[in-house]
Enzyme design. Structure first.
Site, PDB file in Angstrom:
ATOM      1  N   HIS A  19       0.850  -1.198   0.000  1.00  0.00           N
ATOM      2  CA  HIS A  19       0.000   0.000   0.000  1.00  0.00           C
ATOM      3  C   HIS A  19       0.880   1.240   0.000  1.00  0.00           C
ATOM      4  O   HIS A  19       1.724   1.417   0.884  1.00  0.00           O
ATOM      5  CB  HIS A  19      -0.960  -0.022   1.183  1.00  0.00           C
ATOM      6  CG  HIS A  19      -2.033  -1.062   1.025  1.00  0.00           C
ATOM      7  ND1 HIS A  19      -2.458  -1.870   2.033  1.00  0.00           N
ATOM      8  CD2 HIS A  19      -2.742  -1.415  -0.087  1.00  0.00           C
ATOM      9  CE1 HIS A  19      -3.405  -2.697   1.560  1.00  0.00           C
ATOM     10  NE2 HIS A  19      -3.585  -2.434   0.281  1.00  0.00           N
TER      11      HIS A  19
ATOM     12  N   GLU B 219       1.644   3.775   3.066  1.00  0.00           N
ATOM     13  CA  GLU B 219       2.080   3.243   4.366  1.00  0.00           C
ATOM     14  C   GLU B 219       3.608   3.286   4.455  1.00  0.00           C
ATOM     15  O   GLU B 219       4.285   2.258   4.497  1.00  0.00           O
ATOM     16  CB  GLU B 219       1.504   1.824   4.544  1.00  0.00           C
ATOM     17  CG  GLU B 219      -0.025   1.837   4.554  1.00  0.00           C
ATOM     18  CD  GLU B 219      -0.689   0.476   4.388  1.00  0.00           C
ATOM     19  OE1 GLU B 219      -0.004  -0.558   4.458  1.00  0.00           O
ATOM     20  OE2 GLU B 219      -1.928   0.446   4.175  1.00  0.00           O
TER      21      GLU B 219
ATOM     22  N   ARG C  55      -3.319   4.728  -2.050  1.00  0.00           N
ATOM     23  CA  ARG C  55      -3.150   3.371  -1.502  1.00  0.00           C
ATOM     24  C   ARG C  55      -2.847   2.338  -2.586  1.00  0.00           C
ATOM     25  O   ARG C  55      -2.041   1.426  -2.394  1.00  0.00           O
ATOM     26  CB  ARG C  55      -4.440   2.983  -0.776  1.00  0.00           C
ATOM     27  CG  ARG C  55      -4.607   1.509  -0.407  1.00  0.00           C
ATOM     28  CD  ARG C  55      -5.901   1.323   0.382  1.00  0.00           C
ATOM     29  NE  ARG C  55      -6.341  -0.044   0.521  1.00  0.00           N
ATOM     30  CZ  ARG C  55      -6.160  -0.785   1.625  1.00  0.00           C
ATOM     31  NH1 ARG C  55      -5.504  -0.301   2.645  1.00  0.00           N
ATOM     32  NH2 ARG C  55      -6.646  -2.010   1.694  1.00  0.00           N
TER      33      ARG C  55
ATOM     34  N   HIS D 116       2.341  -3.624   6.895  1.00  0.00           N
ATOM     35  CA  HIS D 116       1.403  -2.535   6.616  1.00  0.00           C
ATOM     36  C   HIS D 116       1.461  -1.544   7.768  1.00  0.00           C
ATOM     37  O   HIS D 116       2.122  -1.748   8.774  1.00  0.00           O
ATOM     38  CB  HIS D 116      -0.030  -3.079   6.531  1.00  0.00           C
ATOM     39  CG  HIS D 116      -0.308  -3.921   5.339  1.00  0.00           C
ATOM     40  ND1 HIS D 116      -1.076  -3.490   4.295  1.00  0.00           N
ATOM     41  CD2 HIS D 116       0.085  -5.180   5.016  1.00  0.00           C
ATOM     42  CE1 HIS D 116      -1.155  -4.440   3.373  1.00  0.00           C
ATOM     43  NE2 HIS D 116      -0.467  -5.476   3.786  1.00  0.00           N
TER      44      HIS D 116
ATOM     45  N   GLU E 163       0.547  -4.748  11.212  1.00  0.00           N
ATOM     46  CA  GLU E 163       0.093  -3.367  11.081  1.00  0.00           C
ATOM     47  C   GLU E 163       0.974  -2.591  12.046  1.00  0.00           C
ATOM     48  O   GLU E 163       0.803  -2.668  13.271  1.00  0.00           O
ATOM     49  CB  GLU E 163      -1.381  -3.217  11.472  1.00  0.00           C
ATOM     50  CG  GLU E 163      -2.363  -3.918  10.562  1.00  0.00           C
ATOM     51  CD  GLU E 163      -2.658  -3.147   9.277  1.00  0.00           C
ATOM     52  OE1 GLU E 163      -2.112  -2.044   9.084  1.00  0.00           O
ATOM     53  OE2 GLU E 163      -3.444  -3.664   8.471  1.00  0.00           O
TER      54      GLU E 163
HETATM   55  N1  ING Z   1      -4.579  -3.241   6.281  1.00  0.00           N
HETATM   56  C1  ING Z   1      -4.657  -4.479   5.575  1.00  0.00           C
HETATM   57  C2  ING Z   1      -5.518  -4.336   4.313  1.00  0.00           C
HETATM   58  O1  ING Z   1      -5.078  -4.806   3.266  1.00  0.00           O
HETATM   59  C3  ING Z   1      -5.027  -6.913   5.870  1.00  0.00           C
HETATM   60  C4  ING Z   1      -5.207  -5.576   6.457  1.00  0.00           C
HETATM   61  C5  ING Z   1      -3.851  -7.617   6.099  1.00  0.00           C
HETATM   62  C6  ING Z   1      -5.994  -7.497   5.089  1.00  0.00           C
HETATM   63  C7  ING Z   1      -3.662  -8.873   5.579  1.00  0.00           C
HETATM   64  C8  ING Z   1      -5.808  -8.752   4.564  1.00  0.00           C
HETATM   65  C9  ING Z   1      -4.657  -9.442   4.826  1.00  0.00           C
HETATM   66  O2  ING Z   1      -6.619  -3.769   4.369  1.00  0.00           O
HETATM   67  C10 ING Z   1      -4.124  -2.086   5.755  1.00  0.00           C
HETATM   68  N2  ING Z   1      -3.909  -1.061   6.601  1.00  0.00           N
HETATM   69  O3  ING Z   1      -3.891  -1.971   4.601  1.00  0.00           O
HETATM   70 ZN    ZN Z   2      -1.938  -1.687   3.990  1.00  0.00          ZN
END
Ligand code: ING
Ligand code: ZN
Length: 304
Positions: A68, A71, A124, A192, A267
């Site tokens: 993303h 981030e 993103r 992330h 995260e």
């Molecule tokens: N969070 C992730 C996202 O893609 C995630 C959370 C992690 C989802 C792993 C699926 C698998 O939404 C962020 N902040 O992007």
């Molecule tokens: Zn992310």
């Protein structure tokens, strides 16, 4: 020896600076650091990474960052950790570094990352046009249980899954690279931000995997290690129950395709005060506490 490129690990960098740094690491550390290319992007860039071989072990760990674009703490922490793996003399860190082969991709969404530097800091997705809007969410575009929840079929949405599984060349090419090294790695860790969570598959279902208890115990050891250094509090659990339902992620694809025992998503900092705009003075502490947790994670994973 003088570094070929001076690189301040405590600041955020452009993609060109990051790639020049990876090149210089390989030049400075022949036999230890090799530049690897995990794929390509819609705008014609490479997904560049480094492979670290610091011991004789063949058990590989893949680190994935910057899927993303906004981030920024993800690529920054990974680069800081690369440097620690190469130069930290602490016995635990050396042991971790030497007992694995490392496949490290700090920025797997390079087009998006560049766009956050040139045009929109809070972008993103990728940058491929889909009708009137741009980009799929590259963490919803992978081909395991694609579009089975927590992803949008609207190209203008932040969580657009794409027009098909692997409709973005970034996810497609990186998945092919991972398939080509699939017998060489045993662990996959994705970074992330933000929310301070440590999660494991799946995201498409709240159902627990057979090894749920092992995964949770490993994660709990890892987050205990995080809190020891500066008191930073994390929560652990599977993706669907800990953050939200999400399908088509890289970690779900890795888990569902290769069944690697150690597959985690961080995260990173913070919990929302700065959010994606985490001040650069938090790069070093974030990276150091995260490295502590990787030490604990792989110690604990080895015991089972
Ligand atoms: N969070 C992730 C996202 O893609 C995630 C959370 C992690 C989802 C792993 C699926 C698998 O939404 C962020 N902040 O992007
Ligand atoms: Zn992310």
């Amino acid at each position: 020896a003088q570094p070929l490129v001076s690189f301040d690990l405590t600041r955020y960098h452009t993609l060109d600076e990051i790639y020049a740094f990876l090149d210089s690491l390989a030049k400075e550390n022949p036999g230890k650091v090799q530049v690897i290319v995990g794929g390509k992007t819609h705008e014609g860039r490479q997904i560049k990474g480094v492979k670290l071989t610091l011991g004789n072990s063949k058990s590989g760990i893949v680190l994935e960052g910057g899927i993303h674009a906004r981030e920024w703490i993800s690529p920054a922490s990974i680069l800081y950790i690369v440097n620690e793996l190469l130069h930290n003399n602490n016995a635990d860190v050396r042991q971790l570094a030497q007992s694995h082969e490392w496949y490290i991709f700090p920025v797997v969404n390079p087009d998006g990352y560049v766009y956050t530097h040139t045009t929109n800091r809070l972008w993103r997705k990728t940058r491929k046009p889909y009708g009137l809007c741009y980009g799929s969410d590259p963490n919803r575009n992978w081909g395991y249980k694609w579009m089975s929840g927590g992803a949008s079929n609207n190209p203008c949405s932040e969580t657009y899954g794409g027009s098909a599984a692997f409709s973005d060349v970034e996810t497609k090419s990186l998945s092919e690279y991972l398939t080509s090294i699939s017998s060489k790695f045993t662990a996959y860790v994705s970074f992330h931000s933000y929310s301070q969570l440590l999660m494991f598959p799946y995201g498409h279902t709240t159902q627990h995997l057979d090894n749920y208890n092992d995964e949770l115990q490993i994660a709990n050891k890892a987050i205990q290690a995080i809190s020891k250094r500066y008191g930073t509090k994390y929560k652990a659990g599977n993706v669907a129950e800990t953050i939200y339902i999400a399908s088509g992620s890289s970690v779900d694809w890795v888990k569902g395709t290769f069944h690697k025992p150690v597959t985690y998503t961080y995260e990173l900092r913070d919990t929302g005060r700065h959010g994606f705009l985490l001040p650069a003075d938090q790069i070093a502490p974030t990276a150091l506490e995260t490295l502590d947790s990787l030490v604990a994670m792989f110690k604990e994973a080895k015991t089972r």
